[in-house]
Enzyme design. Structure first.
Site, short mmCIF file in Angstrom:
data_model
loop_
_atom_site.label_atom_id
_atom_site.label_comp_id
_atom_site.label_asym_id
_atom_site.label_seq_id
_atom_site.Cartn_x
_atom_site.Cartn_y
_atom_site.Cartn_z
N ALA A 64 0.86 -1.17 0.00
CA ALA A 64 0.00 0.00 0.00
C ALA A 64 0.91 1.22 0.00
O ALA A 64 2.05 1.17 0.47
CB ALA A 64 -0.90 -0.01 1.23
N GLY A 108 0.82 -5.12 0.99
CA GLY A 108 -0.44 -5.22 0.25
C GLY A 108 -0.26 -5.83 -1.13
O GLY A 108 -1.21 -6.39 -1.69
N GLU A 111 -0.33 -9.44 -0.55
CA GLU A 111 -1.71 -9.78 -0.18
C GLU A 111 -2.63 -9.75 -1.40
O GLU A 111 -3.53 -10.60 -1.53
CB GLU A 111 -2.20 -8.81 0.91
CG GLU A 111 -1.43 -9.02 2.22
CD GLU A 111 -1.68 -7.94 3.26
OE1 GLU A 111 -1.85 -8.28 4.42
OE2 GLU A 111 -1.70 -6.74 2.91
N GLU A 131 5.52 -5.15 6.88
CA GLU A 131 4.83 -4.05 7.58
C GLU A 131 5.40 -3.79 8.96
O GLU A 131 5.36 -2.68 9.47
CB GLU A 131 3.33 -4.37 7.70
CG GLU A 131 2.55 -4.33 6.39
CD GLU A 131 2.52 -5.65 5.65
OE1 GLU A 131 3.38 -6.54 5.92
OE2 GLU A 131 1.64 -5.81 4.79
N1 DAK Z 1 4.59 3.21 -0.94
C1 DAK Z 1 4.95 4.37 -1.53
N2 DAK Z 1 6.07 4.52 -2.28
C2 DAK Z 1 6.85 3.42 -2.43
C3 DAK Z 1 6.53 2.17 -1.84
C4 DAK Z 1 5.33 2.08 -1.06
N3 DAK Z 1 4.90 0.94 -0.49
N4 DAK Z 1 7.51 1.29 -2.17
C5 DAK Z 1 8.40 1.97 -2.94
N5 DAK Z 1 8.01 3.25 -3.11
C6 DAK Z 1 8.69 4.31 -3.86
C7 DAK Z 1 9.94 4.79 -3.12
O1 DAK Z 1 9.58 5.73 -2.14
C8 DAK Z 1 10.72 5.41 -4.26
O2 DAK Z 1 10.17 6.67 -4.57
P1 DAK Z 1 11.14 7.95 -4.88
O3 DAK Z 1 11.99 8.10 -3.69
O4 DAK Z 1 11.90 7.52 -6.12
O5 DAK Z 1 10.16 9.06 -5.13
C9 DAK Z 1 10.41 4.49 -5.44
O6 DAK Z 1 9.20 3.80 -5.09
C10 DAK Z 1 11.49 3.44 -5.68
O7 DAK Z 1 11.72 2.77 -4.45
P2 DAK Z 1 13.19 2.61 -3.81
O8 DAK Z 1 14.06 3.74 -4.20
O9 DAK Z 1 13.00 2.35 -2.37
O10 DAK Z 1 13.69 1.32 -4.57
P3 DAK Z 1 14.65 0.15 -4.04
O11 DAK Z 1 14.90 -0.73 -5.22
O12 DAK Z 1 15.83 0.72 -3.30
O13 DAK Z 1 13.77 -0.65 -2.97
C11 DAK Z 1 11.76 -1.75 -2.13
C12 DAK Z 1 12.60 -1.32 -3.37
C13 DAK Z 1 10.43 -2.29 -2.66
C14 DAK Z 1 12.51 -2.88 -1.39
C15 DAK Z 1 11.57 -0.55 -1.18
O14 DAK Z 1 11.03 0.54 -1.95
C16 DAK Z 1 10.63 -0.83 -0.07
O15 DAK Z 1 11.00 -1.43 0.94
N6 DAK Z 1 9.35 -0.35 -0.19
C17 DAK Z 1 8.37 -0.45 0.88
C18 DAK Z 1 7.87 -1.85 1.02
C19 DAK Z 1 6.86 -1.95 2.15
O16 DAK Z 1 7.16 -1.65 3.32
N7 DAK Z 1 5.66 -2.39 1.84
C20 DAK Z 1 4.58 -2.55 2.80
C21 DAK Z 1 3.78 -1.29 2.87
S1 DAK Z 1 2.42 -1.42 4.07
C22 DAK Z 1 -5.22 -3.01 3.91
C23 DAK Z 1 -4.71 -3.40 2.69
C24 DAK Z 1 -3.37 -3.34 2.45
C25 DAK Z 1 -2.51 -2.84 3.39
C26 DAK Z 1 -3.02 -2.44 4.59
C27 DAK Z 1 -4.36 -2.51 4.86
N8 DAK Z 1 -6.64 -3.09 4.21
C28 DAK Z 1 -7.50 -3.82 3.30
C29 DAK Z 1 -7.17 -2.60 5.42
C30 DAK Z 1 -1.10 -2.80 3.06
C31 DAK Z 1 -0.12 -2.24 3.77
C32 DAK Z 1 1.23 -2.22 3.20
O17 DAK Z 1 1.45 -2.72 2.13
#
Ligand code: DAK
Length: 257
Positions: A64, A108, A111, A131
């Site tokens: 997300a 997400g 998921e 997360e």
């Molecule tokens: N959200 C927003 N931007 C994101 C992102 C995310 N989840 N993942 C990556 N980006 C963006 C980065 O900020 C970066 O943007 P700029 O800085 O270039 O503007 C760009 O994508 C490229 O990412 P990186 O520079 O970080 O690239 P790397 O290759 O170094 O790393 C990575 C890739 C995927 C390992 C890293 O970006 C990363 O760790 N991203 C976050 C992963 C994460 O924590 N995901 C979980 C998020 S929480 C629900 C449904 C769903 C959810 C909740 C509730 N309900 C139905 C109630 C879901 C929650 C989640 O998913």
């Protein structure tokens, strides 16, 4: 404005592409609404027999959108039914939905892939529920679908340590149906989807519904459900055609009824 969800029709297969490459395909309301709208369209189209959801070579979806939700408070998340409102449309699709995953499927994104009926993974795919690193937890099925797919031990490991699982481990653990070289992911997935879509649509839907019962009922209840649906398949013209074609040594022509 960039379209964050793109759709294509390949014969009898509806393809949905998540298209936010600048943000690793992070899921926001526009993306999830777009996926839902595409599913509505493909479900209503008699020509379509199978749906594929994919991302790009770097990410299926990295979760997300963190920027979008970082300032939410409890009341906002609760009252707006955050993501739940549109999110579950993948689950309610009656036609099979295949996730074609290359690169990251995190949070997400993982998921969303698990909500599909099966996952085909590129050899570059990485799955994870990270997360916990953000001070939160999986909220769209990660703690429920992941243990059902890979077992409690690996699900605990992934959700509690945030470690990622690569494609080979995901296949060995039962999370993905096939691992495919990245260059051929879409081609091979579309080929499998085309095979599915060549069969009788009511039978495709009956099989999907029956397999899904295995996750919602006891063995005996599931077997009873299967038996009733199996018996009802004798009411189909396509069953008469399929069996006649076999006996007459010719290719069946299904009419989806
Ligand atoms: N959200 C927003 N931007 C994101 C992102 C995310 N989840 N993942 C990556 N980006 C963006 C980065 O900020 C970066 O943007 P700029 O800085 O270039 O503007 C760009 O994508 C490229 O990412 P990186 O520079 O970080 O690239 P790397 O290759 O170094 O790393 C990575 C890739 C995927 C390992 C890293 O970006 C990363 O760790 N991203 C976050 C992963 C994460 O924590 N995901 C979980 C998020 S929480 C629900 C449904 C769903 C959810 C909740 C509730 N309900 C139905 C109630 C879901 C929650 C989640 O998913």
């Amino acid at each position: 404005m960039t379209q964050v969800v793109l759709t294509e029709v390949h014969g009898k297969v509806g393809l949905i592409r998540i298209n936010r490459p600048e943000a690793m395909n992070a899921l926001n309301n526009n993306v999830v609404d777009g996926i839902g709208a595409a599913i509505d369209t493909f479900e209503a189209d008699e020509n379509i027999g199978c749906i594929v959801i994919t991302g790009n070579e770097k990410a299926f979806a990295a979760g997300a959108d963190i920027g979008f939700m970082k300032d939410f408070d409890y009341m906002h998340a609760y009252k707006t039914d955050f993501i739940t409102r549109n999110w579950e449309r993948v689950k309610t699709a009656r036609k099979p939905v295949i996730a074609a995953v290359a690169g990251f499927a995190l949070g997400g994104g993982c998921e969303m892939a698990m909500m599909c009926d099966m996952i085909f993974a590129a050899d570059t795919a990485k799955f994870g529920q990270p997360e916990i690193r953000l001070g939160t937890m999986p909220g769209a099925g990660g703690t429920q679908r992941l243990p059902r797919a890979v077992g409690k031990a690996k699900a605990m490991d992934m959700c509690l340590t945030a470690r990622m699982m690569d494609a080979a481990e995901a296949e060995k653990s039962g999370l993905v149906a096939r691992v495919i070289p990245a260059d051929h992911l879409l081609e091979e997935t579309l080929k499998a989807a085309t095979t599915i879509a060549s069969f009788s649509l009511p039978v495709i839907m009956m099989i999907k519904e029956s397999v899904n019962r295995a996750y919602e009922s006891s063995l005996n209840e599931g077997l009873l459900f299967e038996r009733r649906v199996f018996h009802s398949a004798f009411a189909l013209e396509d069953q008469k055609e399929g069996m006649a074609a076999f006996v007459e040594k010719r290719k069946a022509v299904f009419k989806n009824r």
